[in-house]
Design a protein around this motif. Structure first.
Motif, PDB file in Angstrom:
ATOM      1  N   MET A  83     -15.587  65.308 -58.759  1.00  0.00           N
ATOM      2  CA  MET A  83     -15.615  66.745 -59.057  1.00  0.00           C
ATOM      3  C   MET A  83     -14.937  67.049 -60.389  1.00  0.00           C
ATOM      4  N   GLU A  87     -14.801  73.389 -67.138  1.00  0.00           N
ATOM      5  CA  GLU A  87     -14.917  72.663 -65.866  1.00  0.00           C
ATOM      6  C   GLU A  87     -14.349  73.479 -64.713  1.00  0.00           C
ATOM      7  N   ILE A 114     -16.232  74.625 -61.390  1.00  0.00           N
ATOM      8  CA  ILE A 114     -15.748  74.316 -60.043  1.00  0.00           C
ATOM      9  C   ILE A 114     -15.558  75.597 -59.236  1.00  0.00           C
TER      10      ILE A 114
END
Lengths: 318, 221
Positions: free
Chosen positions: A126, A183, A187
Protein backbone atom coordinates in the motif's frame (compact mmCIF):
# COMPACT_ATOMS: atom_id res chain seq x y z
CA UNK A 1 -25.71 10.92 6.76
CA UNK A 2 -22.13 10.38 7.86
CA UNK A 3 -21.19 9.79 11.47
CA UNK A 4 -19.28 12.33 13.51
CA UNK A 5 -15.87 10.75 14.18
CA UNK A 6 -14.42 13.31 16.56
CA UNK A 7 -16.22 16.12 18.32
CA UNK A 8 -14.69 18.87 20.47
CA UNK A 9 -17.06 20.54 22.92
CA UNK A 10 -15.74 23.73 24.47
CA UNK A 11 -12.29 22.16 24.92
CA UNK A 12 -9.56 24.05 26.78
CA UNK A 13 -6.00 23.05 27.55
CA UNK A 14 -3.95 24.87 30.10
CA UNK A 15 -0.38 23.84 30.83
CA UNK A 16 0.86 24.46 34.36
CA UNK A 17 2.94 27.63 34.65
CA UNK A 18 1.69 28.94 31.29
CA UNK A 19 0.01 32.35 31.28
CA UNK A 20 -2.60 31.63 28.65
CA UNK A 21 -4.49 28.58 27.48
CA UNK A 22 -2.66 26.50 24.86
CA UNK A 23 -6.06 25.62 23.44
CA UNK A 24 -9.02 27.82 24.24
CA UNK A 25 -12.73 26.97 23.97
CA UNK A 26 -12.62 24.83 20.84
CA UNK A 27 -15.88 23.35 19.61
CA UNK A 28 -16.04 21.57 16.31
CA UNK A 29 -17.14 18.37 14.63
CA UNK A 30 -15.12 16.17 12.30
CA UNK A 31 -17.10 13.79 10.12
CA UNK A 32 -16.07 10.23 9.42
CA UNK A 33 -13.98 9.99 6.27
CA UNK A 34 -12.91 13.64 6.28
CA UNK A 35 -9.31 14.67 5.73
CA UNK A 36 -8.80 17.55 8.17
CA UNK A 37 -5.62 19.58 8.25
CA UNK A 38 -4.78 21.69 11.29
CA UNK A 39 -2.80 24.73 10.20
CA UNK A 40 -0.98 27.23 12.37
CA UNK A 41 2.37 28.68 13.35
CA UNK A 42 4.38 27.12 16.16
CA UNK A 43 2.74 27.89 19.48
CA UNK A 44 -0.68 28.21 17.90
CA UNK A 45 -1.97 25.16 19.77
CA UNK A 46 -2.38 22.99 16.68
CA UNK A 47 -0.34 20.04 17.98
CA UNK A 48 -1.87 20.32 21.47
CA UNK A 49 -5.34 20.23 19.92
CA UNK A 50 -4.48 17.00 18.09
CA UNK A 51 -2.70 15.30 20.99
CA UNK A 52 -5.76 15.71 23.16
CA UNK A 53 -7.60 13.37 20.79
CA UNK A 54 -5.42 10.37 21.70
CA UNK A 55 -4.99 11.66 25.25
CA UNK A 56 -1.27 12.32 25.03
CA UNK A 57 -2.41 15.60 26.57
CA UNK A 58 -5.22 15.61 29.10
CA UNK A 59 -8.11 17.98 28.57
CA UNK A 60 -8.27 20.81 31.13
CA UNK A 61 -11.95 21.50 30.58
CA UNK A 62 -14.59 20.55 28.02
CA UNK A 63 -15.12 17.18 26.35
CA UNK A 64 -13.96 15.27 23.32
CA UNK A 65 -16.19 12.58 21.85
CA UNK A 66 -14.96 9.69 19.71
CA UNK A 67 -17.85 8.31 17.69
CA UNK A 68 -20.23 9.61 20.34
CA UNK A 69 -18.29 8.31 23.36
CA UNK A 70 -16.59 10.66 25.79
CA UNK A 71 -12.91 9.76 25.48
CA UNK A 72 -12.29 10.26 29.19
CA UNK A 73 -14.74 7.45 29.93
CA UNK A 74 -12.75 4.95 27.82
CA UNK A 75 -9.74 2.90 29.07
CA UNK A 76 -6.89 4.98 27.71
CA UNK A 77 -4.49 2.30 26.41
CA UNK A 78 -7.20 0.31 24.58
CA UNK A 79 -8.71 3.54 23.23
CA UNK A 80 -5.38 4.62 21.71
CA UNK A 81 -5.15 1.36 19.76
CA UNK A 82 -8.20 2.47 17.79
CA UNK A 83 -6.33 5.50 16.52
CA UNK A 84 -3.37 5.50 14.15
CA UNK A 85 -0.57 7.85 15.16
CA UNK A 86 2.22 9.17 12.96
CA UNK A 87 4.88 11.58 14.21
CA UNK A 88 7.62 13.57 12.52
CA UNK A 89 10.41 11.40 11.07
CA UNK A 90 8.25 8.36 11.66
CA UNK A 91 9.24 7.69 15.26
CA UNK A 92 10.18 4.17 14.19
CA UNK A 93 11.72 1.77 16.69
CA UNK A 94 15.39 1.51 15.66
CA UNK A 95 15.86 -1.96 17.15
CA UNK A 96 13.00 -3.52 15.19
CA UNK A 97 12.88 -4.44 11.52
CA UNK A 98 10.38 -2.82 9.20
CA UNK A 99 8.08 -5.84 9.54
CA UNK A 100 8.37 -5.80 13.34
CA UNK A 101 7.65 -2.09 13.45
CA UNK A 102 4.51 -2.46 11.38
CA UNK A 103 3.38 -5.47 13.42
CA UNK A 104 3.55 -3.73 16.81
CA UNK A 105 -0.15 -3.04 17.27
CA UNK A 106 -1.40 -6.31 15.68
CA UNK A 107 1.07 -8.08 17.98
CA UNK A 108 -0.34 -6.30 21.04
CA UNK A 109 -3.84 -7.20 19.85
CA UNK A 110 -2.64 -10.83 19.69
CA UNK A 111 -3.43 -11.49 16.04
CA UNK A 112 -2.15 -14.86 14.85
CA UNK A 113 1.12 -14.99 12.95
CA UNK A 114 -0.27 -15.63 9.47
CA UNK A 115 -2.69 -12.75 9.78
CA UNK A 116 0.10 -10.41 10.90
CA UNK A 117 2.40 -11.52 8.06
CA UNK A 118 -0.32 -11.02 5.48
CA UNK A 119 -1.16 -7.60 6.91
CA UNK A 120 2.49 -6.49 6.84
CA UNK A 121 2.79 -7.50 3.17
CA UNK A 122 -0.43 -5.73 2.31
CA UNK A 123 0.61 -2.53 4.06
CA UNK A 124 4.07 -2.47 2.48
CA UNK A 125 2.46 -2.75 -0.91
CA UNK A 126 0.00 0.00 0.00
CA UNK A 127 2.79 2.45 0.83
CA UNK A 128 4.71 1.47 -2.30
CA UNK A 129 7.63 -0.48 -0.84
CA UNK A 130 8.62 -3.92 -2.13
CA UNK A 131 8.14 -6.40 0.67
CA UNK A 132 11.05 -8.67 -0.32
CA UNK A 133 13.41 -5.69 -0.17
CA UNK A 134 12.21 -3.86 2.90
CA UNK A 135 10.60 -6.31 5.31
CA UNK A 136 13.81 -7.32 7.08
CA UNK A 137 15.57 -3.97 6.94
CA UNK A 138 16.10 -1.76 9.94
CA UNK A 139 14.95 1.88 10.03
CA UNK A 140 18.50 3.23 9.84
CA UNK A 141 18.90 1.58 6.46
CA UNK A 142 15.99 3.62 5.04
CA UNK A 143 15.76 7.16 3.69
CA UNK A 144 13.63 9.73 5.52
CA UNK A 145 10.82 9.33 3.01
CA UNK A 146 10.87 5.54 3.29
CA UNK A 147 10.85 5.76 7.08
CA UNK A 148 7.79 7.95 6.91
CA UNK A 149 6.05 5.46 4.62
CA UNK A 150 6.69 2.77 7.22
CA UNK A 151 5.41 5.15 9.90
CA UNK A 152 2.15 5.48 7.97
CA UNK A 153 1.93 1.73 7.36
CA UNK A 154 2.52 1.07 11.07
CA UNK A 155 -0.21 3.52 12.08
CA UNK A 156 -2.64 1.80 9.72
CA UNK A 157 -1.78 -1.74 10.80
CA UNK A 158 -4.92 -2.47 12.79
CA UNK A 159 -7.08 -0.56 10.30
CA UNK A 160 -8.05 2.29 12.65
CA UNK A 161 -10.94 4.52 11.60
CA UNK A 162 -9.11 7.66 12.70
CA UNK A 163 -5.49 8.66 12.07
CA UNK A 164 -3.58 11.46 13.76
CA UNK A 165 -0.55 12.81 11.94
CA UNK A 166 1.79 15.31 13.59
CA UNK A 167 3.73 17.18 10.88
CA UNK A 168 4.71 13.84 9.35
CA UNK A 169 6.39 15.32 6.28
CA UNK A 170 7.99 18.27 8.06
CA UNK A 171 11.58 17.06 7.82
CA UNK A 172 11.42 15.65 4.30
CA UNK A 173 12.75 17.24 1.10
CA UNK A 174 10.28 19.00 -1.18
CA UNK A 175 10.14 16.43 -3.97
CA UNK A 176 9.71 13.43 -1.67
CA UNK A 177 7.16 15.41 0.31
CA UNK A 178 5.04 15.99 -2.82
CA UNK A 179 5.13 12.26 -3.57
CA UNK A 180 4.18 11.34 -0.02
CA UNK A 181 1.32 13.85 -0.06
CA UNK A 182 -0.02 12.37 -3.30
CA UNK A 183 0.24 8.84 -1.92
CA UNK A 184 -1.49 9.80 1.29
CA UNK A 185 -4.33 11.39 -0.70
CA UNK A 186 -4.61 8.24 -2.81
CA UNK A 187 -4.70 6.01 0.29
CA UNK A 188 -7.25 8.24 1.99
CA UNK A 189 -9.49 8.24 -1.10
CA UNK A 190 -9.36 4.45 -1.27
CA UNK A 191 -9.82 3.72 2.45
CA UNK A 192 -11.91 6.73 3.63
CA UNK A 193 -9.94 7.17 6.82
CA UNK A 194 -10.71 10.11 9.05
CA UNK A 195 -7.41 11.97 9.21
CA UNK A 196 -6.30 14.84 11.45
CA UNK A 197 -3.09 16.18 9.98
CA UNK A 198 -1.08 18.92 11.71
CA UNK A 199 1.10 21.15 9.54
CA UNK A 200 2.54 24.66 9.44
CA UNK A 201 2.81 24.54 5.64
CA UNK A 202 -0.11 26.40 4.04
CA UNK A 203 0.20 24.71 0.65
CA UNK A 204 0.27 21.29 2.31
CA UNK A 205 -2.77 22.10 4.47
CA UNK A 206 -4.78 23.29 1.49
CA UNK A 207 -3.67 20.51 -0.82
CA UNK A 208 -4.54 17.68 1.58
CA UNK A 209 -7.44 18.98 3.62
CA UNK A 210 -11.09 18.57 2.72
CA UNK A 211 -11.44 21.15 5.44
CA UNK A 212 -8.77 23.16 7.23
CA UNK A 213 -8.68 24.26 10.88
CA UNK A 214 -6.72 27.50 11.09
CA UNK A 215 -5.35 27.92 14.63
CA UNK A 216 -3.83 31.00 16.25
CA UNK A 217 -3.20 31.72 19.92
CA UNK A 218 -5.07 28.60 20.96
CA UNK A 219 -8.26 29.54 19.17
CA UNK A 220 -9.81 28.23 15.99
CA UNK A 221 -9.76 31.19 13.63
CA UNK A 222 -11.61 29.44 10.84
CA UNK A 223 -12.70 25.89 10.06
CA UNK A 224 -13.76 25.56 6.47
CA UNK A 225 -12.86 24.26 3.03
CA UNK A 226 -9.65 25.60 1.49
CA UNK A 227 -11.63 27.45 -1.18
CA UNK A 228 -13.82 29.27 1.28
CA UNK A 229 -10.88 30.14 3.53
CA UNK A 230 -9.06 31.62 0.54
CA UNK A 231 -12.08 33.47 -0.88
CA UNK A 232 -13.77 34.41 2.38
CA UNK A 233 -11.21 34.55 5.20
CA UNK A 234 -13.00 34.86 8.54
CA UNK A 235 -10.78 37.63 9.89
CA UNK A 236 -7.67 39.67 9.27
CA UNK A 237 -5.38 37.08 10.78
CA UNK A 238 -6.55 34.34 8.44
CA UNK A 239 -6.45 36.67 5.43
CA UNK A 240 -2.87 37.65 6.22
CA UNK A 241 -1.73 34.15 7.18
CA UNK A 242 -2.97 32.48 3.99
CA UNK A 243 -2.14 35.55 1.83
CA UNK A 244 -5.74 35.66 0.63
CA UNK A 245 -5.09 38.85 -1.35
CA UNK A 246 -2.19 37.31 -3.26
CA UNK A 247 -3.34 36.32 -6.73
CA UNK A 248 -0.54 33.79 -7.22
CA UNK A 249 -1.37 32.14 -3.89
CA UNK A 250 -5.03 31.90 -4.90
CA UNK A 251 -4.06 30.28 -8.18
CA UNK A 252 -1.92 27.76 -6.33
CA UNK A 253 -4.58 26.87 -3.78
CA UNK A 254 -7.98 27.15 -5.44
CA UNK A 255 -9.27 24.22 -7.44
CA UNK A 256 -10.97 24.30 -10.82
CA UNK A 257 -14.36 23.24 -9.43
CA UNK A 258 -14.71 26.47 -7.41
CA UNK A 259 -15.03 28.60 -10.54
CA UNK A 260 -16.48 26.00 -12.89
CA UNK A 261 -19.70 26.79 -14.78
CA UNK A 262 -22.19 24.38 -16.27
CA UNK A 263 -21.66 23.32 -19.87
CA UNK A 264 -22.98 25.96 -22.25
CA UNK A 265 -21.21 24.97 -25.44
CA UNK A 266 -21.23 21.78 -27.43
CA UNK A 267 -18.36 19.52 -26.44
CA UNK A 268 -15.59 19.88 -28.91
CA UNK A 269 -12.44 17.84 -29.10
CA UNK A 270 -10.44 20.91 -29.99
CA UNK A 271 -10.82 22.35 -26.50
CA UNK A 272 -8.34 21.74 -23.71
CA UNK A 273 -9.56 19.73 -20.73
CA UNK A 274 -8.72 20.23 -17.06
CA UNK A 275 -9.57 18.05 -14.06
CA UNK A 276 -11.98 19.30 -11.38
CA UNK A 277 -9.29 18.97 -8.75
CA UNK A 278 -6.56 20.72 -10.72
CA UNK A 279 -5.37 24.00 -9.25
CA UNK A 280 -6.13 27.27 -11.02
CA UNK A 281 -2.40 27.55 -11.64
CA UNK A 282 -2.57 24.42 -13.80
CA UNK A 283 -5.65 25.84 -15.49
CA UNK A 284 -3.83 29.09 -16.25
CA UNK A 285 -1.00 27.18 -17.91
CA UNK A 286 -3.59 25.35 -19.98
CA UNK A 287 -5.10 28.64 -21.16
CA UNK A 288 -1.71 30.02 -22.03
CA UNK A 289 -0.59 26.98 -24.01
CA UNK A 290 -3.86 26.25 -25.79
CA UNK A 291 -4.88 29.85 -26.58
CA UNK A 292 -8.58 29.20 -26.25
CA UNK A 293 -11.25 31.25 -24.49
CA UNK A 294 -12.77 28.22 -22.75
CA UNK A 295 -11.41 25.08 -21.08
CA UNK A 296 -13.55 22.01 -20.44
CA UNK A 297 -13.55 20.31 -17.07
CA UNK A 298 -13.68 16.57 -16.47
CA UNK A 299 -14.24 14.56 -13.29
CA UNK A 300 -12.50 11.45 -11.94
CA UNK A 301 -14.33 9.25 -14.45
CA UNK A 302 -13.17 11.39 -17.38
CA UNK A 303 -16.68 12.71 -17.89
CA UNK A 304 -16.96 16.33 -19.03
CA UNK A 305 -18.87 18.07 -16.28
CA UNK A 306 -18.40 21.77 -16.93
CA UNK A 307 -16.37 24.58 -18.40
CA UNK A 308 -14.34 27.58 -17.34
CA UNK A 309 -14.00 30.71 -19.40
CA UNK A 310 -10.92 32.93 -19.46
CA UNK A 311 -13.12 35.71 -18.26
CA UNK A 312 -14.12 33.67 -15.20
CA UNK A 313 -10.50 32.85 -14.36
CA UNK A 314 -9.25 36.40 -14.71
CA UNK A 315 -12.03 37.56 -12.37
CA UNK A 316 -10.12 35.80 -9.56
CA UNK A 317 -7.44 38.46 -9.78
CA UNK A 318 -9.84 41.28 -9.01
CA UNK B 1 57.22 -22.19 40.83
CA UNK B 2 57.10 -25.66 42.25
CA UNK B 3 55.67 -24.43 45.57
CA UNK B 4 53.15 -22.50 43.60
CA UNK B 5 51.86 -25.62 41.81
CA UNK B 6 52.03 -27.82 44.89
CA UNK B 7 49.95 -25.37 46.84
CA UNK B 8 47.21 -25.54 44.20
CA UNK B 9 47.46 -29.31 44.13
CA UNK B 10 47.15 -29.63 47.87
CA UNK B 11 44.60 -26.89 48.55
CA UNK B 12 42.61 -26.70 45.31
CA UNK B 13 39.43 -27.26 47.30
CA UNK B 14 40.26 -24.22 49.42
CA UNK B 15 41.08 -22.10 46.38
CA UNK B 16 37.79 -23.00 44.76
CA UNK B 17 36.05 -22.21 48.04
CA UNK B 18 37.60 -18.72 48.19
CA UNK B 19 36.66 -18.16 44.61
CA UNK B 20 33.04 -19.30 45.08
CA UNK B 21 32.65 -17.12 48.19
CA UNK B 22 33.92 -14.16 46.20
CA UNK B 23 31.66 -15.03 43.30
CA UNK B 24 28.66 -15.20 45.64
CA UNK B 25 29.41 -11.83 47.22
CA UNK B 26 29.83 -10.18 43.81
CA UNK B 27 26.69 -11.72 42.32
CA UNK B 28 24.50 -10.82 45.31
CA UNK B 29 25.97 -7.32 45.26
CA UNK B 30 25.24 -6.88 41.56
CA UNK B 31 21.73 -8.30 41.94
CA UNK B 32 20.75 -5.86 44.68
CA UNK B 33 22.64 -2.98 43.05
CA UNK B 34 20.69 -3.33 39.82
CA UNK B 35 17.42 -3.91 41.66
CA UNK B 36 17.85 -0.58 43.41
CA UNK B 37 19.54 1.42 40.64
CA UNK B 38 16.92 0.83 37.93
CA UNK B 39 13.93 2.27 39.83
CA UNK B 40 16.05 5.23 41.01
CA UNK B 41 17.15 5.85 37.42
CA UNK B 42 13.61 5.63 36.07
CA UNK B 43 12.49 8.13 38.69
CA UNK B 44 15.35 10.51 37.81
CA UNK B 45 14.59 10.18 34.09
CA UNK B 46 11.02 11.25 34.82
CA UNK B 47 11.80 13.96 37.36
CA UNK B 48 14.89 15.71 36.01
CA UNK B 49 14.92 18.20 38.86
CA UNK B 50 15.79 15.55 41.42
CA UNK B 51 18.70 14.36 39.31
CA UNK B 52 21.32 16.86 40.47
CA UNK B 53 20.70 16.33 44.18
CA UNK B 54 20.53 12.53 44.01
CA UNK B 55 23.65 12.27 41.84
CA UNK B 56 25.52 14.54 44.28
CA UNK B 57 24.60 12.28 47.21
CA UNK B 58 25.55 9.12 45.31
CA UNK B 59 28.81 10.77 44.22
CA UNK B 60 29.62 11.68 47.84
CA UNK B 61 29.03 8.10 48.98
CA UNK B 62 31.29 6.87 46.16
CA UNK B 63 34.03 9.22 47.37
CA UNK B 64 34.21 7.66 50.86
CA UNK B 65 37.16 5.24 51.06
CA UNK B 66 35.81 1.70 51.38
CA UNK B 67 37.85 0.86 54.49
CA UNK B 68 36.36 3.88 56.25
CA UNK B 69 32.83 2.93 55.31
CA UNK B 70 33.35 -0.67 56.39
CA UNK B 71 34.74 0.50 59.74
CA UNK B 72 31.89 2.94 60.22
CA UNK B 73 29.18 0.37 59.62
CA UNK B 74 30.59 -2.56 61.60
CA UNK B 75 29.36 -1.20 64.96
CA UNK B 76 25.83 -1.05 63.61
CA UNK B 77 25.68 -4.01 61.25
CA UNK B 78 28.36 -6.26 62.65
CA UNK B 79 31.06 -8.18 60.82
CA UNK B 80 30.41 -10.41 57.87
CA UNK B 81 29.04 -10.75 54.37
CA UNK B 82 25.83 -8.75 54.84
CA UNK B 83 27.67 -5.58 55.83
CA UNK B 84 30.11 -6.09 52.96
CA UNK B 85 27.33 -6.48 50.41
CA UNK B 86 25.51 -3.45 51.83
CA UNK B 87 28.57 -1.25 51.36
CA UNK B 88 29.33 -2.57 47.88
CA UNK B 89 25.73 -1.98 46.80
CA UNK B 90 25.97 1.61 48.04
CA UNK B 91 29.16 2.19 46.05
CA UNK B 92 27.65 0.81 42.86
CA UNK B 93 24.70 3.19 42.84
CA UNK B 94 26.75 6.12 41.59
CA UNK B 95 28.11 4.19 38.59
CA UNK B 96 24.89 2.33 37.78
CA UNK B 97 22.46 5.23 38.17
CA UNK B 98 24.61 7.55 36.07
CA UNK B 99 24.79 5.05 33.21
CA UNK B 100 21.19 3.90 33.45
CA UNK B 101 19.89 7.47 33.35
CA UNK B 102 22.14 8.20 30.36
CA UNK B 103 20.80 5.05 28.71
CA UNK B 104 17.16 5.99 29.10
CA UNK B 105 17.92 9.56 28.04
CA UNK B 106 19.44 8.24 24.81
CA UNK B 107 16.08 6.80 23.70
CA UNK B 108 14.54 8.88 20.91
CA UNK B 109 11.64 10.89 22.35
CA UNK B 110 9.66 10.40 19.15
CA UNK B 111 9.92 6.61 19.42
CA UNK B 112 8.59 6.71 22.98
CA UNK B 113 5.78 9.09 22.01
CA UNK B 114 4.84 6.80 19.13
CA UNK B 115 4.80 3.82 21.45
CA UNK B 116 2.51 5.55 23.93
CA UNK B 117 0.33 7.06 21.21
CA UNK B 118 -0.20 3.75 19.43
CA UNK B 119 -1.52 2.17 22.62
CA UNK B 120 1.35 0.37 24.37
CA UNK B 121 0.82 -0.08 28.11
CA UNK B 122 3.44 1.57 30.35
CA UNK B 123 5.09 -1.83 30.84
CA UNK B 124 5.17 -2.49 27.09
CA UNK B 125 6.70 0.94 26.45
CA UNK B 126 9.39 0.06 28.98
CA UNK B 127 10.11 -3.53 27.97
CA UNK B 128 9.68 -3.27 24.20
CA UNK B 129 11.05 0.20 23.48
CA UNK B 130 12.90 2.00 26.27
CA UNK B 131 14.86 -0.90 27.75
CA UNK B 132 16.16 -2.48 24.52
CA UNK B 133 17.34 0.91 23.22
CA UNK B 134 18.90 1.93 26.56
CA UNK B 135 20.43 -1.50 27.21
CA UNK B 136 23.94 -1.03 25.74
CA UNK B 137 24.64 2.02 27.92
CA UNK B 138 23.12 0.31 30.97
CA UNK B 139 25.26 -2.79 30.37
CA UNK B 140 28.32 -0.63 30.11
CA UNK B 141 27.54 0.68 33.60
CA UNK B 142 26.98 -2.86 34.87
CA UNK B 143 30.35 -3.90 33.49
CA UNK B 144 32.21 -1.05 35.19
CA UNK B 145 30.33 -1.68 38.46
CA UNK B 146 31.09 -5.41 38.25
CA UNK B 147 34.83 -4.83 37.85
CA UNK B 148 34.82 -2.34 40.74
CA UNK B 149 32.86 -4.80 42.89
CA UNK B 150 35.26 -7.67 42.24
CA UNK B 151 38.13 -5.43 43.37
CA UNK B 152 36.43 -3.85 46.37
CA UNK B 153 35.07 -7.19 47.56
CA UNK B 154 38.65 -8.32 48.33
CA UNK B 155 38.87 -5.52 50.90
CA UNK B 156 35.64 -6.81 52.46
CA UNK B 157 37.73 -9.69 53.83
CA UNK B 158 38.87 -7.25 56.52
CA UNK B 159 35.40 -7.45 58.03
CA UNK B 160 35.24 -11.22 57.76
CA UNK B 161 33.25 -11.39 54.56
CA UNK B 162 35.52 -14.11 53.17
CA UNK B 163 36.30 -14.52 49.47
CA UNK B 164 39.58 -14.07 47.60
CA UNK B 165 40.44 -11.17 49.90
CA UNK B 166 40.77 -13.60 52.81
CA UNK B 167 43.46 -15.48 50.87
CA UNK B 168 45.28 -12.26 50.03
CA UNK B 169 45.26 -10.86 53.57
CA UNK B 170 46.19 -14.24 54.95
CA UNK B 171 49.19 -14.35 52.62
CA UNK B 172 50.12 -10.77 53.45
CA UNK B 173 50.11 -11.38 57.19
CA UNK B 174 52.26 -14.51 57.00
CA UNK B 175 54.37 -13.20 54.10
CA UNK B 176 53.25 -16.24 52.11
CA UNK B 177 53.96 -15.28 48.52
CA UNK B 178 52.28 -18.33 47.08
CA UNK B 179 49.00 -17.37 48.70
CA UNK B 180 49.38 -13.78 47.58
CA UNK B 181 50.08 -14.78 44.00
CA UNK B 182 47.16 -17.17 43.90
CA UNK B 183 44.89 -14.49 45.32
CA UNK B 184 46.06 -12.01 42.74
CA UNK B 185 45.64 -14.44 39.87
CA UNK B 186 42.16 -15.46 40.98
CA UNK B 187 40.92 -11.90 41.52
CA UNK B 188 42.46 -10.61 38.29
CA UNK B 189 41.24 -13.44 36.10
CA UNK B 190 37.79 -13.20 37.66
CA UNK B 191 37.66 -9.50 36.72
CA UNK B 192 39.10 -10.05 33.25
CA UNK B 193 36.71 -12.86 32.39
CA UNK B 194 33.66 -10.87 33.49
CA UNK B 195 34.90 -7.83 31.64
CA UNK B 196 35.11 -9.92 28.48
CA UNK B 197 31.69 -11.54 28.88
CA UNK B 198 29.96 -8.24 29.62
CA UNK B 199 31.77 -6.52 26.77
CA UNK B 200 30.40 -9.17 24.40
CA UNK B 201 26.85 -8.70 25.74
CA UNK B 202 27.26 -4.96 25.51
CA UNK B 203 28.35 -5.11 21.90
CA UNK B 204 25.48 -7.39 21.00
CA UNK B 205 23.00 -5.10 22.75
CA UNK B 206 24.48 -2.13 20.92
CA UNK B 207 24.07 -3.77 17.53
CA UNK B 208 20.52 -4.73 18.42
CA UNK B 209 19.61 -1.28 19.66
CA UNK B 210 20.94 0.32 16.50
CA UNK B 211 19.33 -2.21 14.20
CA UNK B 212 22.62 -3.68 12.99
CA UNK B 213 22.44 -7.07 14.64
CA UNK B 214 22.52 -10.06 12.31
CA UNK B 215 21.58 -13.39 13.95
CA UNK B 216 24.08 -16.20 13.37
CA UNK B 217 21.70 -18.33 11.30
CA UNK B 218 21.16 -15.45 8.87
CA UNK B 219 24.93 -14.97 8.55
CA UNK B 220 25.42 -18.54 7.39
CA UNK B 221 22.88 -18.23 4.59
Amino acid sequence: MTAVAVEFKNVCKHFPEAEVNAVSHVSLKINQGEFITILGTSGSGKTTLMKMVNRLHDITSGDIFFFGENINSLPVVEYRRKIGYVVQQGGLFPHMTVAENIAVVPHILKWDKEKIDARVDELLEMVGLKKELYKDRYPRQLSGGQQQRIGIARAMASDPAVMLMDEPFGAIDAITRENLQDELLRIQKALHKTILFVTHDISEAFKLGDRVIVMHEGKVQQFDTPDRIMLHPANDFVAKFVSADDVMKKLQVLKVHTIMDGLSIKTSNQLAVAHVDDTLETLLKLFMTSSTQTVLVKDDKDKIVGEVSWHRLSAIAS
Amino acid sequence: MLAFMTYAERYYGKLIGYFLDHFKICMLTMFFSILIAVPISLMLTKHKRLSKGVMAVLGAIYAIPSMALFAMLVPYMGLGTTTAIFVLVLYNQSILVRNTVAGFDSVDKMAVESAVGMGMSPWQVFSKVRLPIALPVILSGIRIAMIATIGSATIAATINAGGIGALLFDGLQTMNFVKMIWGTILAASFALIFNMILEKLEKRALLKARGEYIPRKAKNK
